[in-house]
Write an enzyme that holds these catalytic residues in place. Structure first.
Site, short mmCIF file in Angstrom:
data_model
loop_
_atom_site.label_atom_id
_atom_site.label_comp_id
_atom_site.label_asym_id
_atom_site.label_seq_id
_atom_site.Cartn_x
_atom_site.Cartn_y
_atom_site.Cartn_z
N CYS A 166 49.91 43.01 31.69
CA CYS A 166 50.71 43.87 30.80
C CYS A 166 50.02 45.23 30.65
O CYS A 166 49.07 45.37 29.87
CB CYS A 166 50.91 43.22 29.44
N CYS B 161 49.96 46.69 27.06
CA CYS B 161 48.96 46.05 26.20
C CYS B 161 47.54 46.45 26.61
O CYS B 161 46.69 46.67 25.75
CB CYS B 161 49.12 44.53 26.25
#
EC number: 1.11.1.28
Length: 175
Positions: A131, A134
């Site tokens: 991700c 993130c």
């Protein structure tokens, strides 16, 4: 099961993985809490039972139970956040970026351990789960907390080594 037991299960075609596991265990860039929290969080994120059991067992005798619980929480919450925010990041429709997530994430603000350590574990799990949004968010928090680039790199290196151990074991299972 220990890291040594785990290394003994790694096949010869993945000798580099065994050597990397050894170097990870002797790493001195990170604090013991950071290191063993990474073992737990990344071991869980690897989704391989042998890797998870070995790394949780390795950590169990070295850090307080609260560290293990917080690392488990980091792996769990990132399992949710990484899917959601990877979608938000990759979706062509940018409207999703302005919509509230409506996901409970209280553990991030109150993990029960040093927040910097929790962020480091979250970064490593986010790297495993791929991700980018993130990764950027956690890396930014860590840099603002004056965590060195070397410590951040070490955490991601741990994630990559742990993931490669899981893949090596899966590959060996096909023989």
């Amino acid at each position: 099961m220990s890291i040594d037991d785990l290394k003994s299960k790694i096949p010869d075609f993945a000798k580099d993985v065994r050597l990397n596991l050894s170097s990870m265990a002797s790493n001195e860039t990170l604090t013991p809490q950071q290191k063993y929290g990474l073992f737990v969080a990344c071991g869980i994120a690897s989704r391989n039972a042998d890797v998870r059991k070995a790394l949780v067992a390795e950590a169990a005798g070295k850090v307080d139970a609260s560290v293990i619980q917080a690392a488990k929480a980091a792996a769990s919450i990132m399992g949710m956040n990484n899917v959601y925010y990877r979608f938000v990041h990759l979706a062509s429709n940018k409207d999703y970026r302005t919509m509230p997530a409506r996901l409970r994430m209280n553990v991030i603000s109150n993990p029960g351990v040093d927040k910097v350590d929790f962020e480091l574990w979250s970064l490593a799990v986010s790297a495993i789960n791929g991700c980018g949004m993130c990764i950027d968010a956690h890396e930014d928090v860590l840099r603002k907390a004056n965590v060195t680039a070397e410590a951040i790199q070490a955490a991601v290196r741990f994630a990559s080594i742990i993931q490669s151990a899981a893949i090596a074991l899966e590959a060996a299972d096909t023989e």
